[in-house]
Design a protein around this motif. Sequence first.
Motif, PDB file in Angstrom:
ATOM      1  N   TYR A   1       0.441   0.317  12.208  1.00 12.83           N
ATOM      2  CA  TYR A   1      -0.593  -0.201  11.297  1.00 12.83           C
ATOM      3  C   TYR A   1      -1.243   0.932  10.504  1.00 12.83           C
ATOM      4  O   TYR A   1      -1.384   0.851   9.287  1.00 12.83           O
ATOM      5  CB  TYR A   1      -1.689  -0.925  12.081  1.00 12.83           C
ATOM      6  N   ASN A   2      -1.655   1.973  11.210  1.00 10.68           N
ATOM      7  CA  ASN A   2      -2.322   3.099  10.544  1.00 10.68           C
ATOM      8  C   ASN A   2      -1.416   3.751   9.509  1.00 10.68           C
ATOM      9  O   ASN A   2      -1.859   4.081   8.404  1.00 10.68           O
ATOM     10  CB  ASN A   2      -2.797   4.132  11.565  1.00 10.68           C
ATOM     11  N   THR A   3      -0.160   3.933   9.852  1.00 11.10           N
ATOM     12  CA  THR A   3       0.784   4.573   8.939  1.00 11.10           C
ATOM     13  C   THR A   3       1.028   3.691   7.714  1.00 11.10           C
ATOM     14  O   THR A   3       1.033   4.186   6.580  1.00 11.10           O
ATOM     15  CB  THR A   3       2.107   4.882   9.660  1.00 11.10           C
TER      16      THR A   3
ATOM     17  N   LEU B   1       3.379   2.161  -0.768  1.00 15.15           N
ATOM     18  CA  LEU B   1       3.645   0.763  -0.459  1.00 15.15           C
ATOM     19  C   LEU B   1       2.631  -0.110  -1.173  1.00 15.15           C
ATOM     20  O   LEU B   1       1.528   0.345  -1.490  1.00 15.15           O
ATOM     21  CB  LEU B   1       3.518   0.493   1.050  1.00 15.15           C
ATOM     22  N   ARG B   2       2.994  -1.350  -1.345  1.00 11.38           N
ATOM     23  CA  ARG B   2       2.065  -2.336  -1.892  1.00 11.38           C
ATOM     24  C   ARG B   2       1.653  -3.249  -0.744  1.00 11.38           C
ATOM     25  O   ARG B   2       2.498  -3.820  -0.054  1.00 11.38           O
ATOM     26  CB  ARG B   2       2.768  -3.134  -2.980  1.00 11.38           C
ATOM     27  N   GLU B   3       0.360  -3.376  -0.534  1.00 12.01           N
ATOM     28  CA  GLU B   3      -0.160  -4.242   0.521  1.00 12.01           C
ATOM     29  C   GLU B   3      -0.342  -5.645  -0.038  1.00 12.01           C
ATOM     30  O   GLU B   3      -0.903  -5.819  -1.121  1.00 12.01           O
ATOM     31  CB  GLU B   3      -1.495  -3.706   1.033  1.00 12.01           C
TER      32      GLU B   3
ATOM     33  N   ALA C   1       0.072   2.718   1.980  1.00  8.67           N
ATOM     34  CA  ALA C   1      -0.445   1.855   0.913  1.00  8.67           C
ATOM     35  C   ALA C   1      -1.554   2.565   0.136  1.00  8.67           C
ATOM     36  O   ALA C   1      -1.567   2.541  -1.099  1.00  8.67           O
ATOM     37  CB  ALA C   1      -0.947   0.537   1.494  1.00  8.67           C
ATOM     38  N   GLU C   2      -2.461   3.217   0.849  1.00  6.70           N
ATOM     39  CA  GLU C   2      -3.551   3.951   0.186  1.00  6.70           C
ATOM     40  C   GLU C   2      -3.012   5.088  -0.677  1.00  6.70           C
ATOM     41  O   GLU C   2      -3.584   5.409  -1.720  1.00  6.70           O
ATOM     42  CB  GLU C   2      -4.530   4.507   1.220  1.00  6.70           C
TER      43      GLU C   2
ATOM     44  N   ARG D   1      -2.913 -11.964   8.229  1.00  6.50           N
ATOM     45  CA  ARG D   1      -1.494 -11.719   7.965  1.00  6.50           C
ATOM     46  C   ARG D   1      -1.328 -10.845   6.718  1.00  6.50           C
ATOM     47  O   ARG D   1      -1.737 -11.211   5.633  1.00  6.50           O
ATOM     48  CB  ARG D   1      -0.769 -13.044   7.773  1.00  6.50           C
ATOM     49  N   THR D   2      -0.705  -9.696   6.903  1.00  4.09           N
ATOM     50  CA  THR D   2      -0.501  -8.750   5.811  1.00  4.09           C
ATOM     51  C   THR D   2       0.937  -8.257   5.825  1.00  4.09           C
ATOM     52  O   THR D   2       1.510  -7.996   6.876  1.00  4.09           O
ATOM     53  CB  THR D   2      -1.452  -7.539   5.958  1.00  4.09           C
ATOM     54  N   TYR D   3       1.504  -8.166   4.635  1.00  7.63           N
ATOM     55  CA  TYR D   3       2.829  -7.603   4.460  1.00  7.63           C
ATOM     56  C   TYR D   3       2.702  -6.329   3.631  1.00  7.63           C
ATOM     57  O   TYR D   3       1.763  -6.170   2.861  1.00  7.63           O
ATOM     58  CB  TYR D   3       3.757  -8.584   3.729  1.00  7.63           C
ATOM     59  N   PHE D   4       3.677  -5.473   3.761  1.00  6.99           N
ATOM     60  CA  PHE D   4       3.753  -4.260   2.967  1.00  6.99           C
ATOM     61  C   PHE D   4       5.100  -4.286   2.258  1.00  6.99           C
ATOM     62  O   PHE D   4       6.108  -4.663   2.847  1.00  6.99           O
ATOM     63  CB  PHE D   4       3.611  -3.023   3.846  1.00  6.99           C
ATOM     64  N   HIS D   5       5.091  -3.910   0.996  1.00  3.30           N
ATOM     65  CA  HIS D   5       6.288  -3.998   0.187  1.00  3.30           C
ATOM     66  C   HIS D   5       6.628  -2.627  -0.374  1.00  3.30           C
ATOM     67  O   HIS D   5       5.744  -1.925  -0.863  1.00  3.30           O
ATOM     68  CB  HIS D   5       6.042  -5.001  -0.951  1.00  3.30           C
ATOM     69  N   THR D   6       7.897  -2.288  -0.322  1.00  5.54           N
ATOM     70  CA  THR D   6       8.333  -0.994  -0.840  1.00  5.54           C
ATOM     71  C   THR D   6       8.389  -0.979  -2.367  1.00  5.54           C
ATOM     72  O   THR D   6       8.400   0.084  -2.968  1.00  5.54           O
ATOM     73  CB  THR D   6       9.711  -0.604  -0.270  1.00  5.54           C
TER      74      THR D   6
END
Length: 160
Positions: free
Chosen positions: A82-84, A94-96, A89-90, A103-108
Amino acid sequence: MTHQPSSTSFDRSTKLRDQSSESATKISDLKTRLRAAGLRPTVQRLSLSRLLFGNGDRHVSAEALHAEAREAGLTMSLSTVYNTLNQFAEAGLLREIAVQGPRTYFHTRISPHHHFMDEGSGRMFDAADGSVEFARLPAPPEGMEIVGCDVIIRIRPKRG
């Protein structure tokens, strides 16, 4: 505090080490990418980077990436994942995508675009570029400006 590994501890990482020069280049590219984003290339960040960016454009939750890391023989907590992901994203890697509640996804893929969300499976995938159009958006509250608009189109199999 994040541990800064020595280069030898990274080289001894059995899960990341590969004898091919192509893999070494990828690791070098990942280190460069992390440094360019202002992040130190720690063992955990490099390990997760290989999983995230080594498989093409993808959407991933922290839980799914944690399971993938475990399957790859990597030992790290869900909290570390999660932290990574949040750090990536920050840093703009990645796009959060906040979907529903926690519920959260991360996108490359970090460029602006919209998504479909399969309500049954939880699978997320991209809508075709240019397939969503807006006639207009509401004016933002005073003192604010619109910086983006994300659309998540919820889908399910047709009934009957």
